[in-house]
Design a protein around this motif. Structure first.
Motif, short mmCIF file in Angstrom:
data_model
loop_
_atom_site.label_atom_id
_atom_site.label_comp_id
_atom_site.label_asym_id
_atom_site.label_seq_id
_atom_site.Cartn_x
_atom_site.Cartn_y
_atom_site.Cartn_z
N HIS A 1 0.71 -1.38 0.06
CA HIS A 1 -0.35 0.24 -0.14
C HIS A 1 0.96 0.96 0.39
O HIS A 1 1.77 1.51 1.15
N ILE A 2 0.55 2.22 -0.98
CA ILE A 2 1.41 3.38 -1.09
C ILE A 2 0.72 4.52 -0.73
O ILE A 2 -0.72 4.36 -1.25
N SER A 3 1.02 5.59 0.05
CA SER A 3 0.47 6.32 0.19
C SER A 3 0.94 7.62 0.64
O SER A 3 1.48 7.95 1.53
N ILE A 4 1.04 8.32 -0.46
CA ILE A 4 1.62 9.87 -0.49
C ILE A 4 1.52 10.78 -0.48
O ILE A 4 0.71 11.42 -0.73
N PRO A 5 2.31 12.16 0.86
CA PRO A 5 1.32 12.67 1.21
C PRO A 5 1.13 13.95 0.09
O PRO A 5 2.22 14.67 -0.26
N LEU A 6 0.04 15.00 0.16
CA LEU A 6 0.13 15.84 -0.80
C LEU A 6 0.24 17.29 -0.40
O LEU A 6 0.21 17.63 0.86
N LYS A 7 1.48 18.40 -1.27
CA LYS A 7 1.70 19.35 0.18
C LYS A 7 0.05 19.82 0.34
O LYS A 7 0.47 20.47 1.38
N LYS A 8 -0.96 20.38 -0.33
CA LYS A 8 -1.56 20.95 0.06
C LYS A 8 -2.76 20.40 -0.79
O LYS A 8 -2.79 19.25 -0.83
N ARG B 1 -2.82 7.60 -3.75
CA ARG B 1 -2.86 5.96 -3.11
C ARG B 1 -2.69 5.58 -4.02
O ARG B 1 -3.45 5.27 -5.60
N PHE B 2 -1.76 4.45 -4.23
CA PHE B 2 -1.87 3.40 -5.47
C PHE B 2 -1.28 2.36 -4.69
O PHE B 2 -0.62 1.62 -3.44
N PHE C 1 -8.16 4.38 -4.23
CA PHE C 1 -8.48 4.93 -2.79
C PHE C 1 -8.47 4.80 -1.33
O PHE C 1 -8.33 5.66 -0.44
N GLY C 2 -7.33 3.32 -1.27
CA GLY C 2 -7.13 3.16 0.15
C GLY C 2 -6.43 1.69 -0.03
O GLY C 2 -5.91 1.93 -1.03
N GLU C 3 -7.26 1.23 1.05
CA GLU C 3 -6.18 -0.19 1.14
C GLU C 3 -7.36 -1.14 0.53
O GLU C 3 -7.16 -2.30 1.34
N PHE D 1 7.03 6.05 2.17
CA PHE D 1 5.33 6.32 2.06
C PHE D 1 4.58 4.58 2.16
O PHE D 1 2.95 5.25 1.55
N GLY D 2 5.31 3.96 2.70
CA GLY D 2 4.49 2.67 2.12
C GLY D 2 4.44 1.54 3.07
O GLY D 2 5.06 1.29 4.33
#
Length: 409
Positions: free
Chosen positions: A10-17, A33-34, A54-56, A371-372
């Motif tokens: 599971h990868i979840s990279i936070p966006l700056k905004k 997320r991907f 969308f998530g996990e 991120f994962g």
């Protein structure tokens, strides 16, 4: 050669905004997320693929897919497609995984995927694809910046509650930029999501009225102005429109692309290899070429998906540019490509086809750790133990002999 290990993350990279994508009106997206797939072979070749998430929600996918692919020859692309298809019969499409098989096969042949498939080594033109609903003040600045940096157009998005507001946003933006610079419009009506805001879902009358109202704005194409399965209405709209009509980005592969072709519904086809898979994308491209129609893949997923579609674009004549997703201050190259060694950045509006064997991407595994989360891992040995536990030793041995016999025939 065979696949001996399957790993998934599971990868979840936070966006700056926070980002408000037009395709989910009113929803503040805070992460990219991907799902990342890694296939390892007994020759130490490793293939990768990524599917938007969308998530996990793919938490249980490994247990479903691994028995279908462990022991498989990754160079047998037809069988790989068939195995993924078999695992989708209950409704879960995961043809994005095909990229990992082509990655391995091209590495084994020591060529990039595009070259293995017969593409040409010429720079690929890209257009800047925004993601938020068009704000003339903001997006006119994006258009001017894109033009100064050599991009081959900008895609704007509409998703307002009234026709008048949609039309005015495009006309005002056009008035603030070069009248000859290519603008595309995405109505995002192909797969409407109403989880937060509920803007109107367009019918043929609404789409036709919008086309008529912007027909003098020099729009290169209008994307997804109708539901993804409205094949006949798309054909009616195309027949009456002076603006080219585009679509098919998230349709269910070749069977649905063929419906668009049968009804002469579209001018430009936009299959995403992370949705269609490689086999169905290439079949669609083949038929589109025969009919003299346009082709420009959808790429709004993640850096791995963008790069996979770049290989597909290398098979085209480059008449239509490739989508380059970028919404300033939120969906940036750094957040889109966050697990890669470096972001994918065009130079003067072009991206060079990769020269490295396979997919040609360099993944930064420290960033994957940041991120994962690895949620699945299975080897051939793990699968054997699982089968023996569930079926018994005798039954497991019989199954193995039967599979080995089938593989030899």
């Amino acid at each position: 050669m065979k696949i001996i290990r399957v790993d998934m993350y599971h990868i979840s990279i936070p966006l700056k905004k926070a980002f408000f994508p037009s395709w989910i009106p009113g929803y503040p997206q805070t992460h990219n997320r991907f799902t990342l797939l890694q296939l390892t072979t007994d020759t130490e070749l490793i293939g990768h693929a990524a599917g938007i998430a969308f998530g996990e929600e793919r938490e249980g996918l490994g247990g479903l897919l691994a028995p279908y692919v462990l022991g498989l020859d990754p160079c047998d692309l037809e069988l790989a497609h068939q195995r993924i298809r078999e695992a989708s019969y209950l409704g879960w499409r995961n043809f994005w995984m095909e990229t990992a098989f082509l990655d391995i096969k091209a590495q084994a042949e020591e060529v990039p995927i595009w070259k293995m498939l017969g593409g040409t080594d010429k720079p690929i033109p890209v257009y800047w694809s925004t993601g938020a609903v068009c704000d003339p003040k903001h997006h006119s600045k994006v258009v001017n910046k894109a033009q100064s940096e050599g991009y081959h157009g900008v895609k704007l998005r509409v998703k307002s509650k009234t026709l008048e507001r949609d039309v005015n946003s495009i006309k005002e933006t056009r008035s603030l930029v070069d009248s000859e610079f290519p603008l595309m419009i995405d109505a995002n009506q192909g797969w409407p999501v109403t989880i937060v805001d509920r803007p109107p879902i367009w019918d043929l009358a609404r789409a036709s009225a919008f086309v008529e109202s912007i027909s003098d704005q020099n729009i290169r194409w209008l994307e997804e102005p109708l539901d993804m399965h409205s094949y006949e209405d798309y054909a009616r709209l195309r027949n009456s429109s002076i603006i080219k009509i585009a679509g098919a980005e998230l349709n269910a592969g070749w069977p649905e692309a063929r419906m668009f072709l049968n009804f002469d519904s579209l001018d430009i086809y936009q299959p995403d290899v992370t949705i269609f898979g490689f086999k169905d994308t290439l079949k669609t491209l083949e038929e589109v070429k025969k009919r003299g129609l346009g082709f420009s893949p959808h790429t709004w997923t993640n850096g791995v998906g963008l790069w996979a579609n770049l290989h597909v674009s290398a098979l085209t004549d480059r008449e239509y540019p490739l989508e380059y997703p970028h919404e300033p201050n939120s969906w940036t190259p750094e957040s889109r490509d966050g697990i890669l060694d470096s972001p994918i950045v065009p130079e003067d509006g072009f991206i060079e086809p990769p020269q490295e064997p396979g997919l040609g991407l360099s993944i930064d595994w420290e960033r994957v750790k940041d991120f994962g989360t690895k949620f699945f891992s299975m080897t051939e040995g793990d699968l054997r133990k699982q089968v023996m536990k569930e079926k018994g030793v005798v039954a497991a041995l019989r199954l193995k002999r039967r599979k080995d016999k089938e593989a030899k025939e």
